[in-house]
Design an enzyme around this catalytic site. Structure first.
Site, PDB file in Angstrom:
ATOM      1  N   ASN A  10      48.364  33.737  78.279  1.00  0.00           N
ATOM      2  CA  ASN A  10      48.333  33.945  76.833  1.00  0.00           C
ATOM      3  C   ASN A  10      48.654  32.588  76.208  1.00  0.00           C
ATOM      4  O   ASN A  10      49.807  32.177  76.177  1.00  0.00           O
ATOM      5  CB  ASN A  10      49.372  35.000  76.431  1.00  0.00           C
ATOM      6  CG  ASN A  10      49.511  35.139  74.923  1.00  0.00           C
ATOM      7  OD1 ASN A  10      48.695  34.614  74.173  1.00  0.00           O
ATOM      8  ND2 ASN A  10      50.543  35.855  74.486  1.00  0.00           N
ATOM      9  N   TRP A  11      47.599  31.931  75.756  1.00  0.00           N
ATOM     10  CA  TRP A  11      47.778  30.554  75.265  1.00  0.00           C
ATOM     11  C   TRP A  11      48.448  30.517  73.889  1.00  0.00           C
ATOM     12  O   TRP A  11      48.851  29.464  73.425  1.00  0.00           O
ATOM     13  CB  TRP A  11      46.427  29.840  75.199  1.00  0.00           C
ATOM     14  CG  TRP A  11      45.821  29.523  76.541  1.00  0.00           C
ATOM     15  CD1 TRP A  11      46.240  29.965  77.775  1.00  0.00           C
ATOM     16  CD2 TRP A  11      44.682  28.685  76.787  1.00  0.00           C
ATOM     17  NE1 TRP A  11      45.431  29.450  78.755  1.00  0.00           N
ATOM     18  CE2 TRP A  11      44.466  28.662  78.189  1.00  0.00           C
ATOM     19  CE3 TRP A  11      43.809  27.956  75.962  1.00  0.00           C
ATOM     20  CZ2 TRP A  11      43.432  27.936  78.776  1.00  0.00           C
ATOM     21  CZ3 TRP A  11      42.770  27.236  76.542  1.00  0.00           C
ATOM     22  CH2 TRP A  11      42.596  27.227  77.926  1.00  0.00           C
ATOM     23  N   LYS A  12      48.507  31.664  73.211  1.00  0.00           N
ATOM     24  CA  LYS A  12      49.092  31.763  71.862  1.00  0.00           C
ATOM     25  C   LYS A  12      48.413  30.763  70.910  1.00  0.00           C
ATOM     26  O   LYS A  12      47.225  30.532  71.045  1.00  0.00           O
ATOM     27  CB  LYS A  12      50.608  31.569  71.942  1.00  0.00           C
ATOM     28  CG  LYS A  12      51.255  32.485  72.979  1.00  0.00           C
ATOM     29  CD  LYS A  12      52.741  32.588  72.830  1.00  0.00           C
ATOM     30  CE  LYS A  12      53.296  33.437  73.960  1.00  0.00           C
ATOM     31  NZ  LYS A  12      54.695  33.783  73.769  1.00  0.00           N
ATOM     32  N   HIS A  95      50.916  42.738  71.303  1.00  0.00           N
ATOM     33  CA  HIS A  95      51.919  41.747  71.720  1.00  0.00           C
ATOM     34  C   HIS A  95      53.094  41.788  70.745  1.00  0.00           C
ATOM     35  O   HIS A  95      52.913  42.015  69.545  1.00  0.00           O
ATOM     36  CB  HIS A  95      51.291  40.350  71.746  1.00  0.00           C
ATOM     37  CG  HIS A  95      52.159  39.330  72.413  1.00  0.00           C
ATOM     38  ND1 HIS A  95      53.207  38.725  71.769  1.00  0.00           N
ATOM     39  CD2 HIS A  95      52.152  38.842  73.675  1.00  0.00           C
ATOM     40  CE1 HIS A  95      53.799  37.900  72.615  1.00  0.00           C
ATOM     41  NE2 HIS A  95      53.175  37.945  73.773  1.00  0.00           N
ATOM     42  N   GLU A  97      54.705  39.521  69.385  1.00  0.00           N
ATOM     43  CA  GLU A  97      54.588  38.592  68.247  1.00  0.00           C
ATOM     44  C   GLU A  97      53.693  39.182  67.159  1.00  0.00           C
ATOM     45  O   GLU A  97      53.937  38.978  65.967  1.00  0.00           O
ATOM     46  CB  GLU A  97      54.075  37.225  68.749  1.00  0.00           C
ATOM     47  CG  GLU A  97      55.163  36.505  69.532  1.00  0.00           C
ATOM     48  CD  GLU A  97      54.669  35.512  70.572  1.00  0.00           C
ATOM     49  OE1 GLU A  97      53.496  35.110  70.542  1.00  0.00           O
ATOM     50  OE2 GLU A  97      55.494  35.141  71.441  1.00  0.00           O
ATOM     51  N   GLU A 167      56.512  43.634  78.645  1.00  0.00           N
ATOM     52  CA  GLU A 167      57.088  42.359  78.237  1.00  0.00           C
ATOM     53  C   GLU A 167      58.390  42.589  77.474  1.00  0.00           C
ATOM     54  O   GLU A 167      58.369  42.833  76.253  1.00  0.00           O
ATOM     55  CB  GLU A 167      56.102  41.613  77.331  1.00  0.00           C
ATOM     56  CG  GLU A 167      54.801  41.258  78.015  1.00  0.00           C
ATOM     57  CD  GLU A 167      54.187  40.016  77.402  1.00  0.00           C
ATOM     58  OE1 GLU A 167      53.886  39.101  78.161  1.00  0.00           O
ATOM     59  OE2 GLU A 167      54.035  39.947  76.180  1.00  0.00           O
ATOM     60  N   GLY A 173      59.428  33.629  76.165  1.00  0.00           N
ATOM     61  CA  GLY A 173      59.616  32.278  75.648  1.00  0.00           C
ATOM     62  C   GLY A 173      61.071  31.830  75.633  1.00  0.00           C
ATOM     63  O   GLY A 173      61.404  30.816  75.029  1.00  0.00           O
ATOM     64  N   SER A 213      58.631  34.799  80.582  1.00  0.00           N
ATOM     65  CA  SER A 213      59.134  33.619  81.318  1.00  0.00           C
ATOM     66  C   SER A 213      58.772  33.645  82.794  1.00  0.00           C
ATOM     67  O   SER A 213      59.534  33.159  83.630  1.00  0.00           O
ATOM     68  CB  SER A 213      60.645  33.458  81.109  1.00  0.00           C
ATOM     69  OG  SER A 213      60.933  33.262  79.722  1.00  0.00           O
ATOM     70  N   GLY A 234      52.862  33.199  79.190  1.00  0.00           N
ATOM     71  CA  GLY A 234      52.748  32.358  78.002  1.00  0.00           C
ATOM     72  C   GLY A 234      52.887  30.891  78.372  1.00  0.00           C
ATOM     73  O   GLY A 234      51.932  30.240  78.789  1.00  0.00           O
ATOM     74  N   GLY A 235      54.094  30.362  78.239  1.00  0.00           N
ATOM     75  CA  GLY A 235      54.336  28.927  78.405  1.00  0.00           C
ATOM     76  C   GLY A 235      53.740  28.324  79.669  1.00  0.00           C
ATOM     77  O   GLY A 235      53.095  27.270  79.624  1.00  0.00           O
TER      78      GLY A 235
HETATM   79  C1  PEP Z   1      54.008  36.137  76.368  1.00  0.00           C
HETATM   80  O1  PEP Z   1      54.190  35.788  75.219  1.00  0.00           O
HETATM   81  O2  PEP Z   1      53.139  36.984  76.635  1.00  0.00           O
HETATM   82  C2  PEP Z   1      54.851  35.553  77.403  1.00  0.00           C
HETATM   83  C3  PEP Z   1      55.062  36.234  78.483  1.00  0.00           C
HETATM   84  O3  PEP Z   1      55.396  34.320  77.133  1.00  0.00           O
HETATM   85  P1  PEP Z   1      56.310  33.416  78.118  1.00  0.00           P
HETATM   86  O4  PEP Z   1      55.662  33.464  79.474  1.00  0.00           O
HETATM   87  O5  PEP Z   1      56.290  32.059  77.517  1.00  0.00           O
HETATM   88  O6  PEP Z   1      57.657  34.044  78.135  1.00  0.00           O
END
Ligand code: PEP
Length: 248
Positions: A10-12, A95, A97, A167, A173, A213, A234-235
């Protein structure tokens, strides 16, 4: 039942179109794995160049969001037919967010799940609890409610192809990962909810990801759990580490 692993990035709101192509090229050899579905969920403006950049590879293209109407006066939105024509196969829905920053509720999320299926897109449907709910001990009821609302009027055959991402918001994050046992507890519960709402065959087929994470260091342990069929990342999806997660 053997479920095919699915690792989705998920590049956001990261990567301009040229940066997105550069990342695809950087990851190309690192994410090769014929036993895993690899998906890049990218910003809308990156979809077309990313689809071009991953052509002929094992990478599938996903979107991060869409709106439930096909076209019309919905300034700023993007529709399912637009995504389909651009080569999108998966779309993230619900999601945290989108829920917390953009006010999406379970009624809209359910409409999006319905529309995605009607349009031939596979939803990656997210659920998860806040830190307050985790501390209060009511997280299981919360997640069960989210799943029931978000799957209203979705058929068993549709759910068999669905991807659910668990999640926990406190792990997104933050660098704080749920332990493999915490993640497995909830993913197992989600599968039991699907068995209750539908049947065992549907529960055995649905793919459930953990997200929060996940990184190159913790992926193998999380992915070794029987009810965790993949990750939403994500990250770490923006770095070469993503290749290590795909091959964990
Ligand atoms: C996400 O936002 O879907 C996610 C899992 O982010 P991160 O891996 O950065 O925690």
């Amino acid at each position: 039942m053997a479920r095919r692993r699915i690792i989705a990035g998920n590049w956001k709101m990261n990567k301009t179109p040229s940066e997105a192509v550069a990342l695809c090229n950087e990851l190309k050899d690192l994410v090769k794995n014929d036993d895993v579905d690899v998906v890049y969920c990218v910003p809308a403006i990156d979809i077309v160049p990313v689809a071009e950049a991953v052509k002929g590879t094992n990478v599938h293209v996903g979107a991060e969001n869409f709106y439930i109407e096909d076209k019309g006066a919905f300034t700023g939105e993007i529709s399912a037919p637009m995504l389909k024509e651009a080569g999108v196969e998966y779309v993230i829905i619900g999601h945290s967010e989108r829920r917390d920053i953009f006010g999406e509720n379970d009624i809209l999320i359910n409409q999006k799940v319905k529309k995605a299926f009607a349009s031939g897109l596979t939803p990656i449907m997210c659920c998860g609890e806040s830190l307050a709910l985790r501390k209060a001990g009511t997280y299981k009821e919360w997640i069960a409610r989210q799943i029931k609302w978000d799957l209203t009027d979705i058929t068993a055959d549709q759910v068999k192809t669905l991807v659910i991402a668990y999640e926990p918001i406190w792990a997104i994050g933050t660098g704080e990962t749920a332990t493999a046992d915490q993640a497995e507890e909830v993913c197992k519960m989600i599968r039991e909810i699907i068995a209750d709402l539908y049947d065992q065959a549907t529960a055995d087929a649905v793919r459930i990801q953990y997200g929060g994470s996940m990184n190159a260091a913790n992926a193998a342990e999380l992915l070794s759990k029987p009810n965790i069929d993949g990750g939403l990342i994500g990250g770490a999806s923006l770095k070469p580490d993503f290749g290590q997660i795909v091959n964990a």
